[in-house]
Design a protein around this motif. Structure first.
Motif, short mmCIF file in Angstrom:
data_model
loop_
_atom_site.label_atom_id
_atom_site.label_comp_id
_atom_site.label_asym_id
_atom_site.label_seq_id
_atom_site.Cartn_x
_atom_site.Cartn_y
_atom_site.Cartn_z
N UNK A 126 0.86 -1.16 0.00
CA UNK A 126 0.00 0.00 0.00
C UNK A 126 0.90 1.21 0.00
N UNK A 127 0.37 2.35 0.39
CA UNK A 127 1.20 3.53 0.44
C UNK A 127 2.25 3.42 1.53
N UNK A 128 1.85 2.89 2.70
CA UNK A 128 2.74 2.86 3.85
C UNK A 128 2.78 1.51 4.54
N UNK A 129 2.30 0.46 3.89
CA UNK A 129 2.32 -0.86 4.51
C UNK A 129 2.53 -1.94 3.46
N UNK A 130 2.86 -3.15 3.92
CA UNK A 130 3.17 -4.25 3.02
C UNK A 130 2.45 -5.52 3.44
N UNK A 131 2.28 -6.42 2.47
CA UNK A 131 1.70 -7.74 2.69
C UNK A 131 2.57 -8.78 2.00
N UNK A 132 2.79 -9.91 2.63
CA UNK A 132 3.54 -11.01 2.02
C UNK A 132 2.83 -12.32 2.31
N UNK A 133 2.75 -13.18 1.30
CA UNK A 133 2.12 -14.49 1.45
C UNK A 133 3.17 -15.58 1.27
N UNK A 134 3.13 -16.58 2.14
CA UNK A 134 4.12 -17.65 2.09
C UNK A 134 3.60 -18.85 1.31
N UNK A 135 4.52 -19.77 1.02
CA UNK A 135 4.19 -20.99 0.31
C UNK A 135 3.20 -21.84 1.10
N UNK A 136 3.20 -21.67 2.43
CA UNK A 136 2.28 -22.42 3.29
C UNK A 136 0.92 -21.75 3.43
N UNK A 137 0.71 -20.64 2.72
CA UNK A 137 -0.56 -19.95 2.79
C UNK A 137 -0.67 -18.95 3.92
N UNK A 138 0.46 -18.66 4.59
CA UNK A 138 0.45 -17.68 5.67
C UNK A 138 0.49 -16.26 5.09
N UNK A 139 -0.14 -15.32 5.79
CA UNK A 139 -0.14 -13.92 5.38
C UNK A 139 0.54 -13.08 6.46
N UNK A 140 1.52 -12.28 6.07
CA UNK A 140 2.25 -11.42 6.98
C UNK A 140 2.05 -9.96 6.56
N UNK A 141 1.88 -9.07 7.54
CA UNK A 141 1.73 -7.65 7.25
C UNK A 141 2.63 -6.83 8.16
N UNK A 142 2.96 -5.62 7.72
CA UNK A 142 3.74 -4.70 8.54
C UNK A 142 3.60 -3.28 8.00
N UNK A 143 3.95 -2.31 8.84
CA UNK A 143 3.91 -0.91 8.44
C UNK A 143 2.81 -0.13 9.14
N UNK A 144 2.33 0.91 8.47
CA UNK A 144 1.30 1.78 9.03
C UNK A 144 -0.02 1.02 9.18
N UNK A 145 -0.77 1.37 10.23
CA UNK A 145 -1.98 0.60 10.53
C UNK A 145 -3.09 1.49 11.08
N UNK A 146 -3.08 2.79 10.73
CA UNK A 146 -4.02 3.71 11.36
C UNK A 146 -5.47 3.46 10.97
N UNK A 147 -5.69 2.71 9.90
CA UNK A 147 -7.05 2.37 9.50
C UNK A 147 -7.33 0.87 9.66
#
Length: 351
Positions: free
Chosen positions: A290-311
């Motif tokens: 996104x503008x200030x955050x990221x998403x990553x998906x793993x081979x095992x189907x896991x979802x990881x996020x980080x960064x701004x979270x004000x919304x």
């Protein structure tokens, strides 16, 4: 409104009868022929449906459609030449980009949101089966760009506007297979996994170790040497930062570091690609920004996020920023295999 008929890619508004529906803000005609400036319910888009597009992608008050025969149509706000049809007039119905008729476009890439995102790219790759978003690749892996040229983000060696697609000469012969663009910078990947970046360099978002803009000097777009040989397969350009996914499944980030958008546990700016250590041991197969955050998906189907979270865009049930990649618990067991290429653009920045 959006459509992409490739099942591995992001979602669709494509009815079983072959109809495309649109709704929302339509002040500039960006819904492709739907009447009304505010469309509150899904409404059939007859002009778009008639094209049978294989990809739809929206920019800031614009919409681009790619058809199965490699043609590109544009509709919406024309300021800065962002539609690529010549001139700056607003267009209310899908209009063919005539200057691309002699190349087979597989994918278009568009940066969304913010006053600094008025440009478009496309690519035509006959030798590949996927498409590129907001840039355009040709059968020979060439790249075309158009729209506002400030900061050198079009890659033509100057800051001039282009109201029609123009070939990026510096990338000729590089066999480009993937492209991406942020609000003021762009990136491209070759078939050999090399990464090139150009445009505004502030905060080190280009990854060259400095903050210099790259218009098109002799070596622009420049290869990022610290990633050479690792094999970049995916790149995303966020707001003043960049993210790369390697063939090995590791993730690298660089650029502006506040809001913890880089995922390194600090808000320091990073001017060269740096591996996201918190994802060590996870084979990542898909990334999105996104503008200030990221998403990553793993081979095992896991979802990881980080960064701004004000919304609450990180999906952890809070509005607190996350300094390093964190598993989205609510999505465990959902077999997630890809991230949306577009993340909600909360907290837009300029420059």
């Amino acid at each position: 409104m959006w459509l992409n008929r490739q099942p591995e890619d992001w979602s669709l508004s494509w009815g079983g009868s072959g109809a495309i529906y649109g709704w929302g803000h339509n002040h500039r005609g960006q819904l492709g022929g739907v009447e009304g400036t505010k469309v509150k319910l899904p409404t059939p888009c007859e002009a778009l449906s008639a094209l049978h597009p294989v990809q739809l992608v929206g920019g800031e008050q614009t919409l681009l459609a790619v058809t199965s025969d490699g043609k590109v149509y544009a509709t919406g706000y024309g300021a800065g030449g962002r539609l690529g049809i010549g001139g700056t007039d607003t267009v209310l119905t899908p209009t063919l980009i005539e200057s691309l008729q002699n190349v087979f476009i597989k994918k278009v890439a568009v940066n969304s949101g913010g006053n600094s995102t008025h440009y478009t790219y496309c690519t035509t790759l006959r030798t590949y089966t996927f498409c590129v978003i907001l840039e355009a690749l040709t059968a020979d892996g060439e790249v075309y760009s158009w729209g506002e040229g400030d900061d050198g983000k079009l890659g033509h060696g100057d800051r001039s506007m282009c109201d029609r697609p123009c070939l990026i000469e510096t990338l000729r012969g590089k066999e480009i297979i993937e492209i991406a663009c942020g609000g003021a910078h762009s990136a491209a990947i070759t078939s050999h996994g090399e990464l090139y970046t150009w445009g505004k360099g502030r905060y080190g978002r280009l990854g060259h170790g400095d903050s210099e803009d790259q218009l098109k000097p002799k070596l622009v777009p420049m290869k990022i040497d610290s990633l050479a040989g690792l094999g970049v397969i995916k790149v995303e350009c966020g707001s003043q930062f960049s993210v790369a996914l390697m063939r090995s499944g590791s993730v690298y980030t660089w650029g502006k570091g506040d809001y913890h958008r880089l995922g390194h546990g600090s808000d320091d700016h990073v001017r060269r690609p740096r591996k996201v250590a918190a994802l060590q041991g996870k084979k990542i197969i898909s990334i999105a920004t996104g503008s200030l955050h990221c998403v990553a998906c793993s081979e095992q189907g896991e979802v990881f996020t980080w960064g701004d979270n004000d919304e609450g865009q990180l999906g952890d049930g809070s509005t607190n920023a996350i300094q390093k990649p964190r598993l989205v618990v609510a999505l465990q067991g959902k077999n997630n295999k890809s991230c949306l290429w577009f993340c909600s653009y909360f907290g837009l920045e300029y420059g």
